[in-house]
Design a protein around this motif. Structure first.
Motif, mmCIF file in Angstrom:
data_model
loop_
_atom_site.group_PDB
_atom_site.id
_atom_site.type_symbol
_atom_site.label_atom_id
_atom_site.label_comp_id
_atom_site.label_asym_id
_atom_site.label_seq_id
_atom_site.Cartn_x
_atom_site.Cartn_y
_atom_site.Cartn_z
ATOM 1 N N GLY A 34 0.822 -1.204 0.000
ATOM 2 C CA GLY A 34 0.000 0.000 0.000
ATOM 3 C C GLY A 34 0.853 1.250 0.000
ATOM 4 N N GLN A 35 1.974 1.188 0.750
ATOM 5 C CA GLN A 35 2.878 2.338 0.776
ATOM 6 C C GLN A 35 3.498 2.574 -0.588
ATOM 7 O OE1 GLN A 35 5.608 1.368 3.891
ATOM 8 N NE2 GLN A 35 4.227 1.988 5.529
ATOM 9 N N ALA A 36 3.850 1.447 -1.295
ATOM 10 C CA ALA A 36 4.443 1.585 -2.623
ATOM 11 C C ALA A 36 3.454 2.212 -3.593
ATOM 12 C CB ALA A 36 4.889 0.216 -3.136
ATOM 13 N N GLN A 37 2.168 1.824 -3.430
ATOM 14 C CA GLN A 37 1.148 2.365 -4.309
ATOM 15 C C GLN A 37 0.882 3.837 -4.009
ATOM 16 O OE1 GLN A 37 -2.104 -0.324 -3.626
ATOM 17 N NE2 GLN A 37 -1.356 -1.852 -5.078
ATOM 18 N N GLU A 38 1.212 4.249 -2.774
ATOM 19 C CA GLU A 38 0.979 5.632 -2.379
ATOM 20 C C GLU A 38 2.229 6.492 -2.586
ATOM 21 O OE1 GLU A 38 -0.282 5.350 1.642
ATOM 22 O OE2 GLU A 38 -2.115 4.258 1.162
ATOM 23 N N GLN A 39 3.153 6.032 -3.436
ATOM 24 C CA GLN A 39 4.365 6.786 -3.739
ATOM 25 C C GLN A 39 3.970 8.177 -4.245
ATOM 26 O OE1 GLN A 39 7.332 5.200 -3.418
ATOM 27 N NE2 GLN A 39 8.788 6.613 -4.308
ATOM 28 N N PRO A 40 4.603 9.229 -3.737
ATOM 29 C CA PRO A 40 4.233 10.588 -4.181
ATOM 30 C C PRO A 40 4.528 10.807 -5.657
ATOM 31 C CG PRO A 40 6.210 10.640 -2.820
ATOM 32 C CD PRO A 40 5.666 9.251 -2.713
ATOM 33 N N GLU A 41 3.786 11.723 -6.243
ATOM 34 C CA GLU A 41 3.951 12.040 -7.657
ATOM 35 C C GLU A 41 5.311 12.694 -7.893
ATOM 36 O OE1 GLU A 41 0.675 13.609 -10.632
ATOM 37 O OE2 GLU A 41 1.494 15.257 -9.440
ATOM 38 N N LEU A 42 5.960 12.254 -8.950
ATOM 39 C CA LEU A 42 7.280 12.766 -9.294
ATOM 40 C C LEU A 42 7.148 13.731 -10.471
ATOM 41 C CD1 LEU A 42 10.518 10.671 -9.328
ATOM 42 C CD2 LEU A 42 10.064 12.242 -11.209
ATOM 43 N N LEU A 43 7.684 14.937 -10.317
ATOM 44 C CA LEU A 43 7.536 15.976 -11.332
ATOM 45 C C LEU A 43 8.741 15.993 -12.272
ATOM 46 C CD1 LEU A 43 6.101 18.432 -12.540
ATOM 47 C CD2 LEU A 43 7.182 19.846 -10.776
ATOM 48 N N VAL A 44 8.463 15.829 -13.564
ATOM 49 C CA VAL A 44 9.494 15.883 -14.607
ATOM 50 C C VAL A 44 9.251 17.116 -15.470
ATOM 51 C CG1 VAL A 44 10.453 14.745 -16.652
ATOM 52 C CG2 VAL A 44 9.790 13.379 -14.656
ATOM 53 N N LEU A 45 10.277 17.928 -15.633
ATOM 54 C CA LEU A 45 10.161 19.128 -16.463
ATOM 55 C C LEU A 45 10.552 18.835 -17.911
ATOM 56 C CD1 LEU A 45 11.617 21.949 -14.194
ATOM 57 C CD2 LEU A 45 9.261 21.154 -14.398
ATOM 58 N N SER A 46 9.874 19.526 -18.806
ATOM 59 C CA SER A 46 10.152 19.418 -20.233
ATOM 60 C C SER A 46 10.344 20.819 -20.797
ATOM 61 C CB SER A 46 8.978 18.724 -20.936
ATOM 62 O OG SER A 46 9.108 18.778 -22.342
ATOM 63 N N HIS A 47 11.217 20.934 -21.775
ATOM 64 C CA HIS A 47 11.354 22.170 -22.545
ATOM 65 C C HIS A 47 11.326 21.779 -24.014
ATOM 66 C CE1 HIS A 47 15.737 21.299 -23.123
ATOM 67 N NE2 HIS A 47 15.542 20.668 -21.982
ATOM 68 N N PRO A 48 10.957 22.666 -24.911
ATOM 69 C CA PRO A 48 10.612 22.274 -26.280
ATOM 70 C C PRO A 48 11.744 21.614 -27.064
ATOM 71 C CG PRO A 48 9.850 24.503 -25.800
ATOM 72 C CD PRO A 48 10.754 24.112 -24.683
ATOM 73 N N PHE A 49 11.535 20.341 -27.408
ATOM 74 C CA PHE A 49 12.421 19.592 -28.288
ATOM 75 C C PHE A 49 11.570 18.635 -29.128
ATOM 76 C CE2 PHE A 49 16.733 19.963 -26.034
ATOM 77 C CZ PHE A 49 17.352 20.516 -27.135
ATOM 78 N N PRO A 50 10.547 19.134 -29.817
ATOM 79 C CA PRO A 50 9.688 18.229 -30.588
ATOM 80 C C PRO A 50 10.468 17.591 -31.744
ATOM 81 C CG PRO A 50 9.258 20.516 -31.201
ATOM 82 C CD PRO A 50 10.211 20.549 -30.036
ATOM 83 N N PRO A 51 10.241 16.310 -32.058
ATOM 84 C CA PRO A 51 9.170 15.442 -31.557
ATOM 85 C C PRO A 51 9.520 14.696 -30.276
ATOM 86 C CG PRO A 51 10.379 14.297 -33.248
ATOM 87 C CD PRO A 51 11.003 15.665 -33.144
ATOM 88 N N TRP A 52 10.682 14.960 -29.701
ATOM 89 C CA TRP A 52 11.092 14.234 -28.508
ATOM 90 C C TRP A 52 10.305 14.656 -27.277
ATOM 91 C CZ3 TRP A 52 14.005 10.139 -29.501
ATOM 92 C CH2 TRP A 52 14.694 10.118 -30.726
#
Length: 291
Positions: A34-52
């Motif tokens: 249950g603790q593993a399922q309640e892992q906090p959300e991890l924030l990943v930043l992106s900057h423009p490199f389309p299509p990647w």
């Protein structure tokens, strides 16, 4: 009570104890799950490199090949992930403050190591070329020396580190011939803007002579901006560059360094077993593209 009855009673008591211990172990395991399922959300930043990686205005979400790859790996780790798109300078300031956990496509630079754990694995590898308006394309190879001789106006993105050869060819006004973060005192031929999209629009409207950009990103932007007929590029590859996804040292996310190590391990495995390339191919196929 006979000796046989005593023996039976002892066995019954032992079985009851074993049952209780098993229940406790199961309860503890369920609690950990249950603790593993309640892992906090991890924030990943992106900057423009389309299509990647880029902000998809149609869906209102960050999209791209790298997003599919990162989602795939974090799903294996049972970690929820959220993506936010920012211009590079804003994304970098957010990382320095520890207000996000990772940033996609941040190239390896010594000054950045103070703030980032860099993996050895790359999310993707780029090839940089000069883009130019087709009607103004000179019969050249498209290298640094030719652009220096012509004295052309070269468009770059503020905050991008590019390559040591680029800065040696076009040093700062101070004479410094290597990348300096946050320094905008560019060589007189360089003109900095906030995003790659703006660079290609400026080429189309004759406000820039050439633009240095990754070839795959440039081709995608030309197509999406409707500039395929008017903007092209030189075939000469100026440099290749690997782009990893480093993690933020200043973040307070629990055990982030261990997560970074596990992420790199799974990324390497995905390249080895072919799942990485399948993710790349599937994304391109869905969007009718080819690199």
């Amino acid at each position: 009570m006979t000796r046989n009855n005593q023996r039976m009673l002892a066995i019954l008591v032992l079985l009851i104890l074993l049952f209780v211990i098993s229940c406790q172990a199961l309860s503890a395991n369920q609690e950990l799950t249950g603790q593993a399922q309640e892992q906090p959300e991890l924030l990943v930043l992106s900057h423009p490199f389309p299509p990647w990686q880029f902000f998809n205005e149609q869906t209102g979400q960050v999209d791209g090949i790298n997003v599919d790859v990162v989602k795939y790996i974090f799903a294996k780790m049972n970690i929820p992930v959220r993506f936010v798109e920012l211009p590079w300078t804003s994304a970098w300031n957010t990382i320095k403050k520890g207000q996000a956990e990772a940033i996609m496509s941040a190239s390896r630079k010594t000054p950045r190591k103070r703030y980032l754990w860099y993996p050895e694995q790359d999310l993707w590898v780029s090839e940089y070329v000069f883009f130019v308006k087709k009607s103004k394309k000179w019969p050249l190879q498209g290298n640094y020396a030719e652009m220096q001789k012509l004295g052309v106006k070269i468009g770059i993105v503020n905050g991008y580190s590019y390559h040591k050869g680029f800065w040696a060819a076009f040093p700062y006004q101070s004479g410094e011939a290597s990348y300096i973060p946050d320094n905008r005192d560019y060589h007189h031929q360089l003109y900095g803007v906030r995003t790659p999209e703006l660079l290609f629009k400026m080429i189309a409207f004759d406000r820039m002579d050439v633009v240095i950009n990754d070839k795959s990103v440039g081709l995608y932007l030309i197509d999406s901006l409707g500039l395929r007929e008017s903007v092209g590029h030189y075939d000469h590859i100026l440099f290749s560059k690997g782009y990893p996804m480093p993690f933020a040292k200043m973040s307070k996310y629990p055990e982030l360094k261990k997560i970074a190590g596990r992420f790199e391990q799974l990324l390497a495995e995905s390249k080895g077993d072919g799942s990485y390339q399948r993710l790349v191919d599937n994304w391109l196929q869905r969007h009718g593209l080819m690199l």
